[in-house]
Scaffold this motif. Structure first.
Motif, mmCIF file in Angstrom:
data_model
loop_
_atom_site.group_PDB
_atom_site.id
_atom_site.type_symbol
_atom_site.label_atom_id
_atom_site.label_comp_id
_atom_site.label_asym_id
_atom_site.label_seq_id
_atom_site.Cartn_x
_atom_site.Cartn_y
_atom_site.Cartn_z
ATOM 1 N N GLU A 1 0.833 -1.199 0.000
ATOM 2 C CA GLU A 1 0.000 0.000 0.000
ATOM 3 C C GLU A 1 0.871 1.253 0.000
ATOM 4 O O GLU A 1 0.600 2.224 -0.714
ATOM 5 N N HIS B 1 2.416 1.910 -3.389
ATOM 6 C CA HIS B 1 1.502 2.060 -4.520
ATOM 7 C C HIS B 1 1.634 3.459 -5.129
ATOM 8 O O HIS B 1 1.796 4.448 -4.405
ATOM 9 N N VAL C 1 -6.567 -0.053 -7.194
ATOM 10 C CA VAL C 1 -6.080 -0.621 -5.931
ATOM 11 C C VAL C 1 -6.776 -1.898 -5.487
ATOM 12 O O VAL C 1 -6.296 -2.559 -4.562
#
Length: 297
Positions: free
Chosen positions: A174, A177, A284
């Protein structure tokens, strides 16, 4: 600091731990464009509203408190401590961090867990590009962030609303990203104190309290790090906190939101449907393939 049941913050939400056992293995980072821009048809929230309607409990629990009291924050000079599972650690002046990569413009939706939202033009550094420079090791599974906690600068710290300092964290994929931003400005200006000067996180597919403000420490960890709202109310604020209209907060629905209206005469517009991952699912959703998002909320 142990909070008692009489704490007034137990009835509030943050927009501003214990799950580690059995955590699913991180998925590979989903391919995504770096812009993450809100569609052009979405009107930007006025700067006046985005800078005056805030959650930043270090300056008080009222929405106007941060703008009223954050003038005591001293965003310069500023440094960030980097530690944990990385080859390069130490204390780094902010100006050195800002040289790592070019500042980018990103227009993102911001969805608060309380059920209101904004559209904000940010400026900042892609977090993943910054983190790479510290050469995290294979043991680094998460990234933990810590906010400044200085009672001299932050009058809200005198109240035990949260176990200070404020803490947040992301899984490594995360954090790396392309949409995740280490923000330094908004609306073409340096971050106002009340919005997390001089350095804050912006993770647009998660509820706003994951976007920690006034960061002074970044740690690479092997275990899932404790996070402030999850420690305070774990049944209400999970570690992941992805925007999910199908998973209600225990005290209110998350199926719709009140967009800050962007007019001088009306703070809120009509309610609009909330989008999964705040509308960034194409970029995502792959991060959470195979995870039960009701359990890992």
């Amino acid at each position: 600091m142990q909070l008692g049941l009489a704490s007034p913050l137990l009835a509030l939400a943050g927009c501003a731990g214990a799950e580690d056992a059995g955590t699913p293995a991180p998925a590979a980072t989903a391919a995504a464009g770096a812009s993450g821009a809100a569609p052009g048809s979405e009107e930007l929230t006025r700067f006046e509203d985005a800078s005056s309607y805030n959650n930043f409990y270090e300056f008080g629990t009222g929405k106007a408190d941060p703008a009223r009291y954050a003038g005591t924050l001293e965003p310069s000079p500023w440094s960030v401590v980097v530690g944990g599972e990385a080859e390069v650690t130490g204390t780094f002046p902010l100006e050195d961090l800002l040289k790592i990569t070019a500042v980018q413009d990103r227009t993102y939706r911001l969805r608060c867990v309380e059920g209101w939202s904004m559209v904000i033009p940010w400026q900042g550094l892609p977090l993943g590009e910054v983190l790479k420079r510290f050469k995290p090791t294979s043991r680094a599974k998460y990234v933990a962030f810590t906010t400044l906690a200085d009672p001299r600068q932050m009058p809200g710290l005198r109240y035990p609303s949260i176990d200070w300092p404020y803490r947040e964290g992301l899984r490594m994929d995360e954090a790396m990203h392309p949409l995740t931003l280490l923000a330094t400005g908004m609306y073409g200006k340096p971050l106002p104190n009340q919005n997390g000067a001089p350095l804050r996180l912006v993770v647009p597919w998660k509820y706003g309290f994951k976007s920690i403000k006034s960061i002074i420490r970044i740690d690479f960890t092997e275990a899932m790090p404790p996070t402030s709202w999850n420690m305070l109310q774990p049944e209400e604020y999970g570690f992941y906190s992805n925007v999910n209209p199908d998973v209600d907060h225990p005290r209110w629905s998350q199926r719709s939101e009140r967009r800050i209206a962007g007019t001088a005469s009306k703070l809120f517009a009509e309610r609009i449907p909330t989008l999964p991952f705040n509308g960034y699912g194409d970029q995502v959703a792959g991060l959470y393939a195979g995870m039960d998002l009701r359990q890992w909320y």
